[in-house]
Design an enzyme around this catalytic site. Structure first.
Site, PDB file in Angstrom:
ATOM      1  N   TYR A  18      89.183  41.326  62.648  1.00  0.00           N
ATOM      2  CA  TYR A  18      88.825  41.912  61.413  1.00  0.00           C
ATOM      3  C   TYR A  18      89.668  42.175  60.307  1.00  0.00           C
ATOM      4  CZ  TYR A  18      86.618  45.451  58.353  1.00  0.00           C
ATOM      5  OH  TYR A  18      86.983  46.405  56.933  1.00  0.00           O
ATOM      6  N   HIS A  22      91.444  39.772  56.790  1.00  0.00           N
ATOM      7  CA  HIS A  22      91.330  40.526  55.766  1.00  0.00           C
ATOM      8  C   HIS A  22      92.945  41.076  55.063  1.00  0.00           C
ATOM      9  CE1 HIS A  22      87.554  42.737  56.252  1.00  0.00           C
ATOM     10  NE2 HIS A  22      87.349  42.951  55.034  1.00  0.00           N
ATOM     11  N   TYR A  41      91.352  49.474  46.219  1.00  0.00           N
ATOM     12  CA  TYR A  41      90.268  49.163  47.591  1.00  0.00           C
ATOM     13  C   TYR A  41      90.846  49.415  48.595  1.00  0.00           C
ATOM     14  CZ  TYR A  41      85.916  47.791  49.436  1.00  0.00           C
ATOM     15  OH  TYR A  41      84.563  47.768  50.835  1.00  0.00           O
ATOM     16  N   TRP A  76      80.540  36.149  52.505  1.00  0.00           N
ATOM     17  CA  TRP A  76      81.730  37.208  52.820  1.00  0.00           C
ATOM     18  C   TRP A  76      80.954  37.837  53.852  1.00  0.00           C
ATOM     19  CZ3 TRP A  76      87.333  37.711  54.039  1.00  0.00           C
ATOM     20  CH2 TRP A  76      86.638  38.785  54.505  1.00  0.00           C
ATOM     21  N   TRP A  77      79.934  39.092  54.189  1.00  0.00           N
ATOM     22  CA  TRP A  77      79.305  39.090  54.623  1.00  0.00           C
ATOM     23  C   TRP A  77      78.867  38.477  55.806  1.00  0.00           C
ATOM     24  CZ3 TRP A  77      75.207  42.169  50.894  1.00  0.00           C
ATOM     25  CH2 TRP A  77      75.904  43.200  50.598  1.00  0.00           C
TER      26      TRP A  77
END
Length: 104
Positions: A18, A22, A41, A76-77
């Protein structure tokens, strides 16, 4: 600015993956987020509970919600669904958090 916070989960065996995905996020996803008014963000990982806490400042709910319908967000999802729980539309399962304190 509107401050938002939400919580998601990451699979117990996917913490490193993960984080790798990113760092960095896709440049086109970053561009879409910025062009839709997202600022500051950040996502934080609670390794013991496999929880992700996210905070973001947005210019409007409408622009923020519009991100979901972009091609890059949809891709992306789909790219992330193997490392975290996802809804039938591939969006990450999440819950909004209520702000109870803010020090400026």
């Amino acid at each position: 600015m509107i401050r938002k916070a939400f919580v998601m989960q990451v699979n117990a065996d996917a913490h490193e993956e993960y984080q790798r995905r990113h760092n960095p996020i896709w440049p086109e996803l970053e561009a879409v987020l910025k062009s839709h008014g997202a600022h500051h963000y950040a996502i934080y990982l609670d390794q013991e509970r496999n929880l992700l806490f996210a905070t973001v400042e947005i210019e409007s709910e409408e622009r923020w919600n519009a991100v979901a319908s972009t091609d890059v967000c949809q891709r992306w999802w789909k790219h992330m669904r193997d490392v975290m729980p996802a809804n039938p539309d591939n969006s990450p399962v999440n819950a909004e958090l209520k702000e109870v304190f803010y020090l400026q």
